[in-house]
Motif scaffolding. Structure first.
Motif, PDB file in Angstrom:
ATOM      1  N   GLU A  81       0.831  -1.209   0.000  1.00 38.05           N
ATOM      2  CA  GLU A  81       0.000   0.000   0.000  1.00 38.05           C
ATOM      3  C   GLU A  81       0.869   1.264   0.000  1.00 38.05           C
ATOM      4  OE1 GLU A  81      -3.756  -0.873   2.760  1.00 38.05           O
ATOM      5  OE2 GLU A  81      -1.894  -1.741   3.549  1.00 38.05           O
ATOM      6  N   TYR A  82       1.925   1.217   0.812  1.00 30.32           N
ATOM      7  CA  TYR A  82       2.841   2.364   0.905  1.00 30.32           C
ATOM      8  C   TYR A  82       3.374   2.753  -0.472  1.00 30.32           C
ATOM      9  CZ  TYR A  82       7.247   4.811   2.037  1.00 30.32           C
ATOM     10  OH  TYR A  82       8.292   5.710   2.086  1.00 30.32           O
ATOM     11  N   TRP A  83       3.851   1.743  -1.221  1.00 30.54           N
ATOM     12  CA  TRP A  83       4.437   2.050  -2.517  1.00 30.54           C
ATOM     13  C   TRP A  83       3.385   2.311  -3.600  1.00 30.54           C
ATOM     14  CZ3 TRP A  83       8.887   4.042  -3.241  1.00 30.54           C
ATOM     15  CH2 TRP A  83       9.937   3.763  -2.376  1.00 30.54           C
ATOM     16  N   ALA A  84       2.179   1.833  -3.405  1.00 27.36           N
ATOM     17  CA  ALA A  84       1.096   2.199  -4.330  1.00 27.36           C
ATOM     18  C   ALA A  84       0.835   3.705  -4.239  1.00 27.36           C
ATOM     19  CB  ALA A  84      -0.173   1.418  -4.006  1.00 27.36           C
ATOM     20  N   TRP A  85       0.800   4.195  -2.991  1.00 25.80           N
ATOM     21  CA  TRP A  85       0.628   5.633  -2.800  1.00 25.80           C
ATOM     22  C   TRP A  85       1.810   6.409  -3.374  1.00 25.80           C
ATOM     23  CZ3 TRP A  85      -2.489   9.585  -1.168  1.00 25.80           C
ATOM     24  CH2 TRP A  85      -1.842  10.803  -0.954  1.00 25.80           C
ATOM     25  N   TRP A  86       3.006   6.017  -2.939  1.00 21.67           N
ATOM     26  CA  TRP A  86       4.167   6.813  -3.295  1.00 21.67           C
ATOM     27  C   TRP A  86       4.517   6.730  -4.779  1.00 21.67           C
ATOM     28  CZ3 TRP A  86       6.180  10.906  -1.485  1.00 21.67           C
ATOM     29  CH2 TRP A  86       6.087  11.206  -0.127  1.00 21.67           C
ATOM     30  N   SER A  87       4.331   5.586  -5.398  1.00 26.92           N
ATOM     31  CA  SER A  87       4.642   5.495  -6.825  1.00 26.92           C
ATOM     32  C   SER A  87       3.721   6.407  -7.630  1.00 26.92           C
ATOM     33  CB  SER A  87       4.532   4.050  -7.312  1.00 26.92           C
ATOM     34  OG  SER A  87       3.224   3.539  -7.132  1.00 26.92           O
ATOM     35  N   ARG A  88       2.457   6.451  -7.250  1.00 24.33           N
ATOM     36  CA  ARG A  88       1.524   7.341  -7.941  1.00 24.33           C
ATOM     37  C   ARG A  88       1.876   8.803  -7.686  1.00 24.33           C
ATOM     38  NH1 ARG A  88      -4.896   6.738  -6.999  1.00 24.33           N
ATOM     39  NH2 ARG A  88      -4.263   4.526  -6.973  1.00 24.33           N
ATOM     40  N   HIS A  89       2.184   9.109  -6.431  1.00 28.37           N
ATOM     41  CA  HIS A  89       2.556  10.475  -6.047  1.00 28.37           C
ATOM     42  C   HIS A  89       3.792  10.943  -6.819  1.00 28.37           C
ATOM     43  CE1 HIS A  89       2.986  13.751  -2.917  1.00 28.37           C
ATOM     44  NE2 HIS A  89       4.208  13.726  -3.435  1.00 28.37           N
ATOM     45  N   ILE A  90       4.807  10.103  -6.850  1.00 30.57           N
ATOM     46  CA  ILE A  90       6.045  10.460  -7.543  1.00 30.57           C
ATOM     47  C   ILE A  90       5.822  10.544  -9.047  1.00 30.57           C
ATOM     48  CG2 ILE A  90       8.365   9.612  -8.107  1.00 30.57           C
ATOM     49  CD1 ILE A  90       8.425   8.427  -5.230  1.00 30.57           C
ATOM     50  N   PHE A  91       5.040   9.636  -9.579  1.00 31.08           N
ATOM     51  CA  PHE A  91       4.792   9.619 -11.016  1.00 31.08           C
ATOM     52  C   PHE A  91       4.156  10.920 -11.492  1.00 31.08           C
ATOM     53  CE2 PHE A  91       1.891   8.646 -14.589  1.00 31.08           C
ATOM     54  CZ  PHE A  91       2.828   8.249 -15.534  1.00 31.08           C
ATOM     55  N   ILE A  92       3.118  11.390 -10.782  1.00 32.55           N
ATOM     56  CA  ILE A  92       2.400  12.579 -11.270  1.00 32.55           C
ATOM     57  C   ILE A  92       3.150  13.874 -10.970  1.00 32.55           C
ATOM     58  CG2 ILE A  92       0.171  11.422 -11.074  1.00 32.55           C
ATOM     59  CD1 ILE A  92      -0.373  13.162  -8.592  1.00 32.55           C
ATOM     60  N   ASN A  93       3.962  13.885  -9.909  1.00 33.48           N
ATOM     61  CA  ASN A  93       4.637  15.123  -9.531  1.00 33.48           C
ATOM     62  C   ASN A  93       6.073  15.229 -10.028  1.00 33.48           C
ATOM     63  OD1 ASN A  93       2.578  16.487  -7.863  1.00 33.48           O
ATOM     64  ND2 ASN A  93       2.792  14.691  -6.544  1.00 33.48           N
ATOM     65  N   ARG A  94       6.682  14.102 -10.359  1.00 31.38           N
ATOM     66  CA  ARG A  94       8.079  14.111 -10.812  1.00 31.38           C
ATOM     67  C   ARG A  94       8.218  13.756 -12.285  1.00 31.38           C
ATOM     68  NH1 ARG A  94      12.230  13.475 -13.039  1.00 31.38           N
ATOM     69  NH2 ARG A  94      14.288  13.019 -12.169  1.00 31.38           N
ATOM     70  N   TYR A  95       7.508  12.718 -12.739  1.00 29.67           N
ATOM     71  CA  TYR A  95       7.720  12.237 -14.097  1.00 29.67           C
ATOM     72  C   TYR A  95       6.655  12.707 -15.090  1.00 29.67           C
ATOM     73  CZ  TYR A  95      11.315   9.383 -11.971  1.00 29.67           C
ATOM     74  OH  TYR A  95      12.443   8.978 -11.302  1.00 29.67           O
ATOM     75  N   GLU A  96       5.406  12.684 -14.706  1.00 30.09           N
ATOM     76  CA  GLU A  96       4.346  13.067 -15.639  1.00 30.09           C
ATOM     77  C   GLU A  96       4.199  14.580 -15.780  1.00 30.09           C
ATOM     78  OE1 GLU A  96      -0.094  11.469 -16.392  1.00 30.09           O
ATOM     79  OE2 GLU A  96       0.098  12.721 -14.594  1.00 30.09           O
TER      80      GLU A  96
END
Length: 299
Positions: A81-96
């Motif tokens: 769950e932790y990485w589901a949150w953080w991967s989405r957070h990082i994806f939209i704010n850092r990569y996308e």
């Protein structure tokens, strides 16, 4: 002395303030830029409201999380769950996220000056805008890096490929267990390279950037320098706001220019060296850039 007296707000109109800022920039020997969360918010990277609901409505419904900032501290029961949150957070704010216009305008404003950037943001917007990486010190980490959670060693690791895998594989707010990252040396869980406690990894690149920042200060602190503060609030004032105030006060040739959505009260001792422009930071940077361009054309 900075907490005893408060200065009155400038009575100059908006156009006069823009002119004053442009004149100061023209005469400055150097510009030290302090960037806080407000600049990225002005660029559209907000952590709450409609943008949060668009990306995290499922987490909001299940866990009661109200914004991206508080979600980063949520005590998820599992690493999936932790990485589901953080991967989405990082994806939209850092990569996308594309580079924001305020960062592009800022580069146009200072690209011909001797500048350096001190940033508490971790979203990579400065690098995306095309600033010289050797003129940047991002003190609080980077969404694009991971570290050992212990940490057993002081090395950071690029996370892009893994973040993309996590985002693509996530189901029901969990990632597959086989994607949970572990330290390549001690086997402990990996975590984000974000300064949230004393386990933050300051790697070789961090220390090189810190050295370049110190050298910039040593070279320019007694010159006609501008301390340009953009979107810096009171979460971590000891990194940018207070040092900029103190360095301005110590140097009669210095100017402290602050752009923020809200109005702050500063001491009378800085009144002759301070220009405070409140309101939308992006629009204000655009106005400064346009005024510089119009002067260049007329000349």
């Amino acid at each position: 002395m900075f907490l005893k007296k408060k200065m009155k707000k400038s009575t100059k109109d908006y156009s006069e303030q823009i002119n004053d800022i442009v004149k100061k920039l023209e005469k400055a020997d150097a510009v030290l830029i302090g960037i806080g969360a407000g600049l990225s918010a002005s660029a559209g990277l907000t952590y709450y409201g409609e943008r949060f609901d668009n990306y995290f409505s499922d987490f909001k419904e299940k866990y009661g999380i109200e914004d991206m900032y508080s979600g980063g501290f949520y005590p998820f029961a599992t690493k999936e769950e932790y990485w589901a949150w953080w991967s989405r957070h990082i994806f939209i704010n850092r990569y996308e996220a594309p580079v924001g216009q305020p960062y592009i305008d800022l580069l146009d404003i200072v690209k011909h000056k001797d500048y350096f950037i001190l940033s508490t943001n971790v979203d990579h917007q400065v690098q995306k805008a095309g600033f010289d990486k050797k003129r940047l010190f991002y003190t609080q980490g980077d969404y694009g890096l991971m570290q050992c959670s212990v940490p057993c060693h002081y090395t950071n690791y690029d996370n892009k490929d893994l973040i993309y895998q996590m985002v693509e594989s996530e189901k029901e707010m969990k990632i597959p267990s086989n994607l949970i990252p572990t330290c390549p040396r001690c086997g402990a869980p990996m975590t984000n390279n974000l300064r949230i406690d004393n386990r933050f990894v300051e790697d070789e690149g961090w220390h090189k950037a810190q050295k370049r920042y110190s050298e910039f200060l040593e070279e320019n602190s007694k010159k006609a320098i501008i301390y340009l503060e953009l979107g810096v609030g009171m979460n971590t004032p000891g990194i940018i706001k207070y040092p900029f105030m103190q360095m301005t006060y110590a140097n009669p040739k210095a100017t402290f220019i602050t752009l923020n959505q809200e109005t702050f009260k500063y001491p009378d001792e800085l009144s002759k060296q301070l220009i405070q422009l409140d309101g939308d930071i992006g629009k204000n940077l655009q106005a400064i850039r346009q005024r510089i361009e119009s002067k260049s054309i007329s000349n």
